[in-house]
Design a protein around this motif. Structure first.
Motif, PDB file in Angstrom:
ATOM      1  N   THR A 181       0.949  -1.374  -0.131  1.00 56.04           N
ATOM      2  CA  THR A 181       0.101   0.028  -0.166  1.00 56.04           C
ATOM      3  C   THR A 181       0.777   1.279   0.027  1.00 56.04           C
ATOM      4  OG1 THR A 181      -1.875  -1.227   1.153  1.00 56.04           O
ATOM      5  CG2 THR A 181      -1.712   1.344   1.315  1.00 56.04           C
ATOM      6  N   THR A 182       0.778   1.968  -0.871  1.00 55.54           N
ATOM      7  CA  THR A 182       1.632   3.332  -0.968  1.00 55.54           C
ATOM      8  C   THR A 182       1.035   4.688  -0.594  1.00 55.54           C
ATOM      9  OG1 THR A 182       0.780   3.528  -3.460  1.00 55.54           O
ATOM     10  CG2 THR A 182       2.811   2.231  -3.251  1.00 55.54           C
ATOM     11  N   ASN A 195      -3.017   4.418  -1.846  1.00 55.32           N
ATOM     12  CA  ASN A 195      -3.801   3.465  -2.675  1.00 55.32           C
ATOM     13  C   ASN A 195      -3.111   2.151  -2.263  1.00 55.32           C
ATOM     14  OD1 ASN A 195      -5.116   4.614  -5.413  1.00 55.32           O
ATOM     15  ND2 ASN A 195      -3.245   5.757  -4.874  1.00 55.32           N
ATOM     16  N   GLY A 196      -4.070   1.077  -2.136  1.00 58.24           N
ATOM     17  CA  GLY A 196      -3.925  -0.121  -1.984  1.00 58.24           C
ATOM     18  C   GLY A 196      -4.950  -0.919  -1.194  1.00 58.24           C
ATOM     19  N   THR A 197      -4.754  -2.145  -0.471  1.00 59.33           N
ATOM     20  CA  THR A 197      -5.699  -2.956   0.448  1.00 59.33           C
ATOM     21  C   THR A 197      -5.154  -3.324   1.567  1.00 59.33           C
ATOM     22  OG1 THR A 197      -4.842  -4.734  -0.910  1.00 59.33           O
ATOM     23  CG2 THR A 197      -6.751  -3.589  -1.919  1.00 59.33           C
ATOM     24  N   LYS A 198      -6.032  -3.300   2.349  1.00 61.96           N
ATOM     25  CA  LYS A 198      -5.679  -3.788   3.919  1.00 61.96           C
ATOM     26  C   LYS A 198      -6.868  -5.035   3.943  1.00 61.96           C
ATOM     27  CE  LYS A 198      -2.241  -1.241   4.831  1.00 61.96           C
ATOM     28  NZ  LYS A 198      -0.924  -1.844   4.914  1.00 61.96           N
ATOM     29  N   ILE A 257     -10.463  -3.492   3.463  1.00 66.28           N
ATOM     30  CA  ILE A 257     -10.038  -2.235   3.163  1.00 66.28           C
ATOM     31  C   ILE A 257      -9.626  -2.066   1.834  1.00 66.28           C
ATOM     32  CG2 ILE A 257      -9.487   0.109   3.895  1.00 66.28           C
ATOM     33  CD1 ILE A 257      -9.398  -0.853   6.915  1.00 66.28           C
ATOM     34  N   GLU A 258     -10.255  -1.209   0.758  1.00 63.34           N
ATOM     35  CA  GLU A 258      -9.706  -0.815  -0.235  1.00 63.34           C
ATOM     36  C   GLU A 258      -9.596   0.626  -0.297  1.00 63.34           C
ATOM     37  OE1 GLU A 258     -11.249  -3.382  -3.929  1.00 63.34           O
ATOM     38  OE2 GLU A 258     -12.926  -3.010  -2.589  1.00 63.34           O
ATOM     39  N   LEU A 259      -8.398   1.314  -0.581  1.00 61.35           N
ATOM     40  CA  LEU A 259      -7.928   2.775  -0.741  1.00 61.35           C
ATOM     41  C   LEU A 259      -7.751   3.126  -1.975  1.00 61.35           C
ATOM     42  CD1 LEU A 259      -5.918   1.513   1.975  1.00 61.35           C
ATOM     43  CD2 LEU A 259      -7.265   3.500   2.684  1.00 61.35           C
TER      44      LEU A 259
END
Length: 450
Positions: A181-182, A195-198, A257-259
């Motif tokens: 995740t950046t 941006n990224g996912t958890k 979680i999506e960012l």
């Protein structure tokens, strides 16, 4: 009146309480710890334990329960000891339940709190209340700037807002250095664009803010490129969340979680860029000890239920307890349980006697092994309970239902907070590292005298 040195013997079923609460002598607990345990048990039984199984089956703890715990200051003991005394007193928290001054709260009080919260045998209901305070808030307290603390701590410590810790990703679990995740600064330098996912984020679905691990360094920068920052979640632009249905602790709200281009002010950075790995590892010590305490109490609940069952259940014309094979199973699981609890107590006692810097250095690897061993013990005790309940232990209703629920809790102790095999390896590597450092220091000291 019974003195604290020789409390009344508890005549509950075998294994139902740790030895110090069964009336056996102990050099570890003082009067302050006994008063704390008595004070919080009544509150926790009324506001949590009485409905824990019901809420776990419903897969959600009602929101009013969090508010009740917050109003009573009963979320604060989830924080690592020592507590942030100056902040708490500024917010009006001078004493905890039962009159315990916040400055007197030590790691034995913390262990008692975690043990009492886990007395239902289910990790979900207490986890839904305390995970954010226990693991999401401490990085802000320990490493956040004064400005960051002023913005977030008042609402979080009062329980007006909720937090979580967001580290794990679909491809980065125990391998924290592999986080992708950046967080890239905007052209004007005022925001990080995330941006990224958890994945598998406990409490995430109803959380206002996450203490989130992100990559601020370039791709391939490894642990040196990681940072921590406070990321808004609930109803925040670019953030989408959905619940994940896991086998156990369902009511704790495991979340995906999506960012997508989430804009976070640069002031939300926790501490210094690139120091995230160090902050995360420091935070893991408290997380792993908390998991170990909860898993050990869950083991106790499972074994006590098994004892109760075999004392009254008959087979082949006599009570199950009269069968040598049954006694052997109970003995094996019980020996593991009490050894584990003694290690937990020893660990907590050591933390009350060591400067924090020394404890972080000397006990970090042992914390990992303590957590891993707690999962191993829980598996043995859960297996024992299910097998001795027979078909009832395999059924989601009736007299063995709790044993069945606890059996599904086992992976939740063995995987989160660092998976079992990784923790065992980490523990040994840390012990070797400490040994080499001390040997080098002795060699250097000897050389300087020559």
């Amino acid at each position: 009146m019974q003195s604290s040195a020789s409390p009344t013997l508890n005549l509950g079923f075998p294994r139902i309480e740790p030895p110090w609460l069964m009336g056996l002598p102990t050099p570890i607990y003082q009067e302050t710890h006994r008063k704390w345990q008595a004070a919080i048990r009544a509150f926790i039984e009324k506001h949590l334990l009485a409905h824990a199984e019901e809420w776990e089956r419903a897969e959600t703890v009602p929101a009013h329960v969090f508010d009740e715990f917050a109003a009573a200051g009963m979320l604060i003991p989830a924080l690592p000891a020592p507590l942030p005394v100056a902040w708490l007193k500024r917010l009006g928290f001078h004493e905890l339940l039962g009159g315990l001054p916040v400055e007197d709260f030590d790691y034995l009080h913390a262990v008692i709190y975690a043990d009492e919260m886990a007395r239902s045998g289910l990790a979900g209901p207490p986890g839904s209340l305390t995970t954010g305070m226990a693991f999401g808030v401490p990085p802000i307290i320990k490493f956040g700037s004064k400005e960051l603390q002023e913005r977030f701590l008042p609402e979080l410590l009062r329980g007006q807002k909720r937090s979580c810790i967001a580290i794990t990703e679909p491809d980065a679990g125990s391998d924290v250095a592999n986080i992708t995740t950046t967080a890239v600064k905007s052209k004007d330098g005022k925001h990080y664009i995330i941006n990224g996912t958890k994945k598998w984020i406990t409490n995430g679905i109803w959380t206002d803010y996450a203490s989130m691990a992100v990559r601020t360094g370039p791709e391939g920068s490894g642990p040196a490129g990681l940072s921590l920052m406070v990321v808004p979640l609930k109803d925040y632009p670019g953030v989408s969340m959905r619940r994940l249905k896991v086998a156990g602790q369902i009511s704790a709200g495991t979340t995906y979680i999506e960012l997508d281009d989430v804009r976070v002010p640069v002031e939300n950075l926790i501490g210094t860029e690139g120091m995230g790995m160090r902050y995360i590892m420091t935070n893991f010590n408290h997380e792993r000890l908390s998991i170990a305490v909860g898993a050990t109490r869950t083991s106790r609940v499972a074994l006590a239920a098994a004892f109760e069952h075999v004392l009254k259940r008959e087979a082949f014309g006599k009570p199950l307890m009269d069968q040598p094979v049954v006694r052997h199973r109970l003995a094996k699981a019980g020996a593991l349980l009490e050894s584990q609890w003694a290690w937990v107590e020893q660990f907590a006692y050591q933390m009350t006697r060591m400067p924090k810097e020394d404890a972080d250095r000397e006990l970090g690897g042992l914390t990992a092994m303590l957590k891993a061993q707690a999962g191993i013990v829980l598996k043995e005790c859960a297996d024992t309970a299910v097998l001795l309940f027979g078909g009832n232990g395999y059924t989601r209703s009736g007299q063995g239902a709790l044993a069945e629920m606890i059996y599904r809790e086992v992976p939740g102790a063995r995987i989160p907070g660092g998976s079992e095999d990784v923790m065992m390896d980490l523990g040994v590597r840390q012990l070797v590292k400490i040994y080499k450092a001390k040997t080098q220091a002795l060699d250097s000291a000897a050389s300087s005298k020559l």
